[in-house]
Design a protein around this motif. Structure first.
Motif, short mmCIF file in Angstrom:
data_model
loop_
_atom_site.label_atom_id
_atom_site.label_comp_id
_atom_site.label_asym_id
_atom_site.label_seq_id
_atom_site.Cartn_x
_atom_site.Cartn_y
_atom_site.Cartn_z
N LEU A 61 0.88 -1.19 -0.10
CA LEU A 61 0.07 0.19 0.18
C LEU A 61 0.89 1.33 -0.03
O LEU A 61 1.75 1.42 0.83
N PRO A 62 0.52 2.34 -0.91
CA PRO A 62 1.28 3.46 -0.77
C PRO A 62 0.91 4.12 0.53
O PRO A 62 -0.12 4.03 1.30
N LYS A 63 2.14 4.80 1.09
CA LYS A 63 1.96 5.53 2.28
C LYS A 63 1.47 6.67 2.21
O LYS A 63 1.68 7.47 1.39
N LYS A 64 0.54 7.10 3.06
CA LYS A 64 -0.34 8.44 3.05
C LYS A 64 0.40 9.07 3.90
O LYS A 64 1.27 8.64 4.90
N SER A 65 0.44 10.45 3.69
CA SER A 65 1.03 11.61 4.61
C SER A 65 0.25 11.52 5.81
O SER A 65 -1.11 11.20 5.83
N LYS A 66 1.04 11.79 6.94
CA LYS A 66 0.40 11.86 8.10
C LYS A 66 -0.49 13.05 8.28
O LYS A 66 -0.54 14.28 7.75
N PRO A 67 -1.70 12.70 8.79
CA PRO A 67 -2.62 13.94 9.00
C PRO A 67 -2.23 14.68 10.16
O PRO A 67 -1.61 14.40 10.85
N GLN A 68 -2.76 16.16 9.80
CA GLN A 68 -2.34 17.00 10.47
C GLN A 68 -3.52 18.02 11.15
O GLN A 68 -4.40 18.00 10.32
N ILE A 69 -3.42 18.26 12.49
CA ILE A 69 -4.47 19.31 12.96
C ILE A 69 -3.89 20.53 13.34
O ILE A 69 -2.97 20.42 14.11
N ALA A 70 -4.22 21.74 12.79
CA ALA A 70 -3.57 22.86 13.10
C ALA A 70 -4.60 23.84 13.83
O ALA A 70 -5.82 23.82 13.98
N VAL A 71 -4.09 24.02 15.10
CA VAL A 71 -4.78 25.16 16.16
C VAL A 71 -4.08 26.33 16.12
O VAL A 71 -3.00 26.49 16.42
N GLU A 72 -5.10 27.25 16.17
CA GLU A 72 -4.43 28.76 16.52
C GLU A 72 -5.27 29.19 17.50
O GLU A 72 -6.55 29.17 17.61
N TYR A 73 -4.43 30.15 18.42
CA TYR A 73 -5.21 30.59 19.61
C TYR A 73 -4.81 32.16 19.68
O TYR A 73 -3.62 32.65 19.47
N THR A 74 -5.73 32.77 19.88
CA THR A 74 -5.58 34.24 19.96
C THR A 74 -6.31 34.84 21.46
O THR A 74 -7.51 34.69 21.28
N PRO A 75 -5.70 35.51 22.39
CA PRO A 75 -6.42 35.78 23.30
C PRO A 75 -7.31 36.87 23.05
O PRO A 75 -7.14 37.64 22.37
N THR A 76 -8.52 36.81 23.79
CA THR A 76 -9.58 37.92 23.52
C THR A 76 -9.33 39.04 24.36
O THR A 76 -9.87 39.86 24.19
N GLU A 77 -8.51 39.00 25.34
CA GLU A 77 -8.19 40.26 26.19
C GLU A 77 -7.14 41.31 25.45
O GLU A 77 -6.30 40.52 24.61
N LYS A 78 -7.52 42.39 25.67
CA LYS A 78 -6.17 43.26 24.76
C LYS A 78 -5.01 43.39 25.65
O LYS A 78 -5.37 43.64 26.94
N PRO A 79 -4.07 43.14 25.22
CA PRO A 79 -2.67 43.25 26.11
C PRO A 79 -2.44 44.85 26.66
O PRO A 79 -3.04 45.67 25.93
N LYS A 80 -1.86 45.12 27.84
CA LYS A 80 -1.78 46.29 28.38
C LYS A 80 -0.89 47.03 27.53
O LYS A 80 -0.68 48.18 27.52
N GLU A 81 0.45 46.42 27.23
CA GLU A 81 1.26 46.79 26.52
C GLU A 81 1.36 46.37 24.91
O GLU A 81 0.51 45.51 24.79
N LYS A 82 1.92 47.52 24.03
CA LYS A 82 1.64 46.95 22.74
C LYS A 82 2.76 45.79 22.40
O LYS A 82 3.85 45.88 22.92
#
Length: 142
Positions: free
Chosen positions: A106-127
């Motif tokens: 059987l041909p090798k399948k590429s490994k499945p990947q899960i991408a997760v992105e996290y962005t905080p909802t609070e505004k940072p105090k500093e830039k």
């Protein structure tokens, strides 16, 4: 007067142009993995006995060791596509019999990947010093 050397074999065996490596490449490039075998995740070897005529064409192919699920038929189809180089031994039409193992993996399948992105909802105090400095990106491979 020196003696003329005789050829070692009266009848020369047929050879695949480019040798065994070229034949393996030809089989690998022309193989169509049977759908039923792929669905059932079947892997293994099919052994085929075949006959080459005096012109270098495969005229008969018979499965010796079966695998099933469409692999046997595919192995016979591949063997019948082979063309060999032969020399006519003094006008005699000779048939050659050979065996070949055709491997189904059987041909090798590429490994499945899960991408997760996290962005905080609070505004940072500093830039943030860099753009996107408070977001994270994670890739999970399994």
């Amino acid at each position: 007067m020196p003696k003329e050397k005789k050829e070692k074999n009266f009848i020369k065996k047929p050879v695949y142009p480019g040798g065994n490596k070229a034949m393996k490449d030809f089989i690998r490039n022309n193989m169509k993995y049977p759908k039923e075998a792929a669905e059932n995740r079947i892997e293994g070897t099919v052994r085929v006995k075949y006959t080459i005529n005096h012109l270098g064409r495969v005229i008969e192919a018979k499965v010796i060791s079966k695998l099933g699920h469409g692999c046997d038929e595919e192995a016979v189809r591949l063997v019948k596509l082979l063309r060999f180089e032969t020399e006519k031994p003094r006008g005699v039409k000779v048939k050659f019999h050979k065996d070949i193992n055709i491997y189904f993996k059987l041909p090798k399948k590429s490994k499945p990947q899960i991408a997760v992105e996290y962005t905080p909802t609070e505004k940072p105090k500093e830039k943030p010093k860099k753009e996107g400095g408070n977001s994270y990106s994670i890739t999970i491979e399994y």
